[in-house]
Design an enzyme around this catalytic site. Structure first.
Site, mmCIF file in Angstrom:
data_model
loop_
_atom_site.group_PDB
_atom_site.id
_atom_site.type_symbol
_atom_site.label_atom_id
_atom_site.label_comp_id
_atom_site.label_asym_id
_atom_site.label_seq_id
_atom_site.Cartn_x
_atom_site.Cartn_y
_atom_site.Cartn_z
ATOM 1 N N GLU A 19 0.821 -1.213 0.000
ATOM 2 C CA GLU A 19 0.000 0.000 0.000
ATOM 3 C C GLU A 19 0.855 1.264 0.000
ATOM 4 O OE1 GLU A 19 -2.472 0.860 3.450
ATOM 5 O OE2 GLU A 19 -3.197 2.704 2.508
ATOM 6 N N ASP A 82 9.701 5.644 15.330
ATOM 7 C CA ASP A 82 9.542 7.082 15.120
ATOM 8 C C ASP A 82 9.973 7.788 16.394
ATOM 9 O OD1 ASP A 82 8.773 9.616 14.380
ATOM 10 O OD2 ASP A 82 6.622 9.253 14.598
ATOM 11 N N ASP A 84 10.421 11.619 17.963
ATOM 12 C CA ASP A 84 10.066 13.003 17.688
ATOM 13 C C ASP A 84 10.345 13.830 18.947
ATOM 14 O OD1 ASP A 84 7.744 14.538 15.684
ATOM 15 O OD2 ASP A 84 8.300 15.423 17.602
#
Ligand SMILES: [Zn+2]
Length: 390
Positions: A19, A82, A84
């Site tokens: 996808e 991830d 951040d």
């Protein structure tokens, strides 16, 4: 990109079922895009001109046909992480929220060094692609086959192993005289070996004055030791260079609590204060990890179906390209050096102009080689080459 995401498998066996999601300026999401080949991907990209591209999972059917199948489900994807800086707000003294600066960026190289080490040494992963997010964070794509085939429970297990800090700024490090897990020892050793950690200590001013160090000393469970350190800290006043107070006080802690550092000093004949009592033996490690261990956004890692921004996207608000980063030299990575879309356009115009006489069709694809993007594409190509040769 196509070679990476094909993993040496025939397109119909793998990438057909991957996808891609296109995100537009108004935040509209066009999910379940899938492509049969590079040409189709390129054509669709030029036609739709999305602001951002996310990469999702490999499904059991082609995503573009997802409505036709009731058993449509995600089967594989890279294990992603991830990091951040907004997740550091509780301990970040220089900026908060969306803001960031070179001082708080220091947490990122520390996070990369620690996670890169643990993912390679504790899990045996080899194919790690680190990518600057474009603003104030970094992504990691673990692309080993075994990582791609992890189910949600497996992803959860890895993410939990690597998570030490919970949302309330609590840390899973035994404070008492408990033996520590090898992962905690390795993470601590990695962090204190980095120059960026001492720079963090100075720049964040964690030991600048009593109100700053008080919450840190509270991590120490032995009151008498706490009082002793407090007295030692207060006795240091001569701030001969900016920031040195914090550094000197940090080094007091290191001389008292870091066993390896103590052993080294003792070998060279230095006189030391007695080692800490068992009640606060792990105090220093708890502090270092709480203030510098990577703070993961676990939700990104645990879902096989989680979308993550593709490498080489342009960050919509900074214009920076999400470029691959070499973990070995990340301490030298500067955001100001990252190719920005407006600079790239100027660079490309120059290259195009200087090669106008030559055969355009053949050279078009290689124009990037003459821009500041080239170095990062070479990094990416090296990562793909390693995958191919494995
Ligand atoms: Zn900052």
């Amino acid at each position: 990109m196509f070679e990476w995401l094909s993993y040496g498998l025939k397109p119909q066996d793998y990438i057909f079922r991957r996808e891609f999601a296109f995100i537009f300026e108004d935040d509209a999401y066009l999910r379940y895009q899938s492509f049969k080949n590079e040409h189709e991907f390129r054509t669709q990209l030029s036609k739709s001109q999305p602001f951002k591209i996310d990469i999702g999972a490999v499904f059991n059917h082609e995503p573009r046909d997802h409505k036709k199948f009731t058993d449509f489900r995600a089967q594989e994807r890279e294990l992603v992480f991830d990091i951040d800086l907004t997740d550091y707000d509780i301990i970040r003294n220089c900026c908060e929220g969306a803001n960031m600066c070179s001082k708080c960026w220091r947490w990122i190289p520390i996070a990369v060094k620690v996670l890169d080490f643990l993912l390679r040494e504790h899990f045996g992963f080899k194919h790690l692609l680190w990518v600057f997010s474009g603003r104030r964070g970094i992504h990691c794509w673990v692309s080993d086959e075994v990582a791609r085939k992890l189910n949600n429970e497996g992803r959860m297990a890895v993410a939990e192993y690597l998570s030490l800090i919970s949302g309330e700024n609590k840390i899973g490090v035994g404070r008492k005289n408990e033996p520590l897990h090898a992962m905690i020892e390795d993470a601590y050793d990695t962090i204190v070996s980095l120059d960026d950690f001492e720079k963090l200590v100075i720049e964040q001013g964690w030991f600048e004055n009593e109100s700053k160090w008080e919450p840190i000393l509270k991590i120490c469970d032995d009151l008498q030791t706490r009082d002793e350190i407090n007295a030692q800290f207060s006795a240091i006043n001569d701030d001969d260079a900016k920031g040195s107070l914090s550094l000197k006080r940090w080094r007091i802690l290191k001389r008292r609590f870091d066993e390896k550092f103590r052993a080294k000093l003792e070998k060279s004949g230095e006189k030391l204060l007695p080692p800490p009592v068992p009640e606060c033996k792990n105090f220093l490690k708890a502090f270092v990890l709480l203030y510098a261990y990577p703070r993961l956004d676990v939700n990104v890692s645990t879902g096989i179906n989680h979308l993550l921004k593709s490498p080489f996207c342009i960050h919509p608000s900074t214009g920076n390209v999400a470029v691959p980063v070499n973990p070995k030299t990340i301490e030298r990575f500067k955001i100001s050096d990252v190719p920005r879309v407006d600079k790239l356009v100027t660079e490309l115009k120059k290259v195009v102009k200087s090669s106008e006489d030559t055969d355009k069709e053949n050279r078009k694809i290689l124009y990037y080689k003459h821009t500041s993007l080239n170095h990062y594409i070479e990094l990416f190509e090296a990562f793909v080459k390693n995958l191919r040769e494995d």
